[in-house]
Design an enzyme around this catalytic site. Sequence first.
Site, PDB file in Angstrom:
ATOM      1  N   HIS A  61     -20.091   2.307  -6.237  1.00 20.30           N
ATOM      2  CA  HIS A  61     -19.367   1.884  -7.452  1.00 20.30           C
ATOM      3  C   HIS A  61     -18.218   2.849  -7.795  1.00 20.30           C
ATOM      4  O   HIS A  61     -17.060   2.405  -7.904  1.00 20.30           O
ATOM      5  CB  HIS A  61     -20.336   1.720  -8.625  1.00 20.30           C
ATOM      6  CG  HIS A  61     -19.653   1.535  -9.951  1.00 20.30           C
ATOM      7  ND1 HIS A  61     -18.821   0.460 -10.223  1.00 20.30           N
ATOM      8  CD2 HIS A  61     -19.644   2.306 -11.071  1.00 20.30           C
ATOM      9  CE1 HIS A  61     -18.336   0.586 -11.451  1.00 20.30           C
ATOM     10  NE2 HIS A  61     -18.821   1.699 -11.981  1.00 20.30           N
ATOM     11  N   HIS A  86     -16.579   9.320 -12.906  1.00 20.08           N
ATOM     12  CA  HIS A  86     -16.566   8.751 -14.262  1.00 20.08           C
ATOM     13  C   HIS A  86     -17.959   8.521 -14.848  1.00 20.08           C
ATOM     14  O   HIS A  86     -18.126   8.471 -16.060  1.00 20.08           O
ATOM     15  CB  HIS A  86     -15.710   7.484 -14.323  1.00 20.08           C
ATOM     16  CG  HIS A  86     -16.351   6.254 -13.765  1.00 20.08           C
ATOM     17  ND1 HIS A  86     -16.288   5.919 -12.438  1.00 20.08           N
ATOM     18  CD2 HIS A  86     -17.083   5.280 -14.361  1.00 20.08           C
ATOM     19  CE1 HIS A  86     -16.951   4.781 -12.243  1.00 20.08           C
ATOM     20  NE2 HIS A  86     -17.443   4.373 -13.384  1.00 20.08           N
ATOM     21  N   ASP A  87     -18.994   8.354 -13.999  1.00 19.91           N
ATOM     22  CA  ASP A  87     -20.355   8.136 -14.524  1.00 19.91           C
ATOM     23  C   ASP A  87     -21.253   9.364 -14.398  1.00 19.91           C
ATOM     24  O   ASP A  87     -22.422   9.328 -14.758  1.00 19.91           O
ATOM     25  CB  ASP A  87     -21.026   6.970 -13.778  1.00 19.91           C
ATOM     26  CG  ASP A  87     -20.582   5.617 -14.323  1.00 19.91           C
ATOM     27  OD1 ASP A  87     -20.167   5.575 -15.493  1.00 19.91           O
ATOM     28  OD2 ASP A  87     -20.641   4.631 -13.578  1.00 19.91           O
ATOM     29  N   GLU A  90     -22.581  10.872 -17.801  1.00 18.61           N
ATOM     30  CA  GLU A  90     -23.462   9.951 -18.522  1.00 18.61           C
ATOM     31  C   GLU A  90     -24.818   9.811 -17.832  1.00 18.61           C
ATOM     32  O   GLU A  90     -25.857   9.756 -18.478  1.00 18.61           O
ATOM     33  CB  GLU A  90     -22.786   8.573 -18.609  1.00 18.61           C
ATOM     34  CG  GLU A  90     -23.531   7.649 -19.555  1.00 18.61           C
ATOM     35  CD  GLU A  90     -23.097   6.197 -19.413  1.00 18.61           C
ATOM     36  OE1 GLU A  90     -23.683   5.379 -20.108  1.00 18.61           O
ATOM     37  OE2 GLU A  90     -22.198   5.904 -18.615  1.00 18.61           O
ATOM     38  N   ASP A  91     -24.804   9.755 -16.476  1.00 23.50           N
ATOM     39  CA  ASP A  91     -26.039   9.417 -15.745  1.00 23.50           C
ATOM     40  C   ASP A  91     -26.791  10.601 -15.151  1.00 23.50           C
ATOM     41  O   ASP A  91     -27.903  10.433 -14.665  1.00 23.50           O
ATOM     42  CB  ASP A  91     -25.709   8.440 -14.591  1.00 23.50           C
ATOM     43  CG  ASP A  91     -25.181   7.115 -15.114  1.00 23.50           C
ATOM     44  OD1 ASP A  91     -25.348   6.856 -16.312  1.00 23.50           O
ATOM     45  OD2 ASP A  91     -24.593   6.349 -14.323  1.00 23.50           O
ATOM     46  N   ASP A 153     -12.800   0.216 -13.766  1.00 20.46           N
ATOM     47  CA  ASP A 153     -14.279   0.223 -13.809  1.00 20.46           C
ATOM     48  C   ASP A 153     -14.784  -1.182 -14.140  1.00 20.46           C
ATOM     49  O   ASP A 153     -15.697  -1.713 -13.509  1.00 20.46           O
ATOM     50  CB  ASP A 153     -14.719   1.240 -14.880  1.00 20.46           C
ATOM     51  CG  ASP A 153     -16.226   1.307 -15.050  1.00 20.46           C
ATOM     52  OD1 ASP A 153     -16.944   1.215 -14.036  1.00 20.46           O
ATOM     53  OD2 ASP A 153     -16.696   1.447 -16.197  1.00 20.46           O
TER      54      ASP A 153
END
Length: 739
Positions: A61, A86-87, A90-91, A153
């Site tokens: 992704h 980018h994630d 957050e993750d 995204d």
Amino acid sequence: MIELDLEAEKKAIAREYKELLRISYQTLTDSDKKLIRKAFDVAVEAHKDQRRKSGEAYIFHPIGVAKIVASEIGLGPTSIAASLMHDVVEDTDVTIEDIEKMFNPKIAQLVEGLTKISQVKKDMNISMQAENFRKMLLTLNDDVRVILIKIADRLHNMQTMDSMADDKQIKIASETLYIYAPLAHRLGLYNIKTKLEDLGLKYTEPEVYKDIVSKIKETKEEQDEYIKTISDVLKKSMDEEDIEYSIKGRPKSIYSIRRKMAAQNVSFDEVYDKFALRIIYKSNLHEEKFLAWKIYSIVTDHYRPSPSRLRDWISSPKSSGYEALHITVMGPKGRWVEIQVRSERMDEIAEKGYAAHYKYKQGATEESGLDVWLNLLKEALESSETNAVDFVEDFKMNLYAKEIFVFTPKGEIKSLPKGATSLDFAFSIHSEIGVKTRGTRVNGKLVQLNHELKSGDQIEIITSPHQKPSINWLDYVTTSRAKNKIKNVLNEDSKKIAEEGRELLTRKMKHLKITLSESIINDLVNYFKLRTSLDLFYRVGIGAIENQQLKDFAAQKSNTFINFFKNKIKRSPTVIQEDINKQELTKNLDLLVFGKENDKLDYKLSSCCNPIPGDIVFGFITINEGIKVHKKDCPNAISLQSNYAYRIMSAKWINSTQQEFKATLKITGMDSLGLTNELTKVISNNMHVNIQSISLSGEAGIFNGQVAVIVQNNAILKKLIDNIKKIDGVDKVTRVYTN
């Protein structure tokens, strides 16, 4: 077996990574490649134990998003690195501080902006969606790249949504059509906008989507043959002129075919312009315009153009920076065909939008239309007074609006949305000029503030330091910038009046031997069937609550026997609030009016969202039940507004105190020096009175005058008459009633 799968997956990830570097729009140096490699390694490590719903490794992704950012949007290494990570925050356990240490503050800032956007809860009703949209735009943070990566995204998520549950697909697709496609359009990302719209349709109306796709395939051969016929004719003439060019047929997007079918109520076969021809020519900057019109001349030598459908965005580019010449001609077999003419530079800007601007900017001082738009957007975002759904609707209206080009008195060109008024123009120059606008001249002639502008108009604004916006101004403007500023000023005025009203109420209640405490204020709010204490103070401030009404309240208050029973029956004020009959509230306090003329029409309140007086609403003309009123953030609002726009009526609850009335006063007296001056001073000093017209004459020592004023209620008018009577020399003031 699993080992083999993992091995194949690793190879696939490596292939994707190499592809990312290969397709980058910008030339990457060795240090750029190192930066991207480092970001890639951080992302692979951080996401190593994660898988997507489809079962594939999660890292596909971020790489997919980075590929869109690199090739389709055309951003550079900083954005590619931020896209890969980018994630991550957050993750996983990686923090923004870690990224800043490993990379640099710019990359950390982009990742932080993207993290803030993702932390928005997913299952929200529409008004929350709108609020989140505003928050998302606030993360622009002087760097539009955050939004561009977020659009990439969203596109990648839309492209890989097949394994999601149906309801999730519909939710994400609706949000995409509601928010992300318009945003991509405004940033000049036409390719991405088209993909987002087509994918949105695929999940919101799958049957329609499949039907159009299959019909496009069926007619492809015939379309190709038709395009070839026109291309062959044009190629021959253009080769003779030594123009370097390429011609390609471009099918219309599935979404725009669907929109045309719905708007014109026609079948697929009846949509004629299902494709366009694009001529892209090589040119230096100096000859660009000359060559475009030369190609226009060649095209129109062979095919008859429709003069009303010529679009010249080369002389006046769109505010997103789009430049092209669009010619609609009558092709073979009596079919209209759109031919788009643009240079390689213009084509790149149309495909890549924002990023290509930087490549072609002529110097750091030149401000592109997009930069101007981003500044206006930030200004609108900072106006927190606006209801979020209104904000999104205004935003989208100003996005898709066709543009007009007008001139300032000095000959500078300004672009405004089609339908903008002379008052909109004043606010587009500066909000302080807008607020002080007393009059407007268009092409040298004095016009009304709500005069609709046309391309080519030259506008002059007349200002006055004493001018203030009135509630009617909201009907005179169409741009969100103007509306927001007017609302802010009106709110400030209301607060000032409310402050004066509170002091006045304290004095009046003291006179009635009641001390104004919080509980007394609550009782007054309930007694007058209002919603807030601010409403109460405002009404007292403008004289809408009269002394007799306050005396009645005091009399009731002092009757302890009634009071005792009242407390027994209705224990808490909240119950009183809830028990107010809705119809009574509507009749006595708030009035629902429709359209620009504030017409009073019969209506029904819809049961799907149960609007109450004061809610932001619109009217929907049903087939059998007349006008149904819905809240602006009703769950059905989007579908009603997008599918049946022609049946939507603007509607609003108007506060009885905000209505304005015209009254004409006849004044007679002894003519004396300075009487006229004194009279106009007394009227204009009254905060809530506007003079609409005035005619004064003096003959043989006698003064006659007639003044038409706009007031909010009778109490204000009485006060004004009393003040005029006090002027030295005035003999009589009477109200004139006209049939």
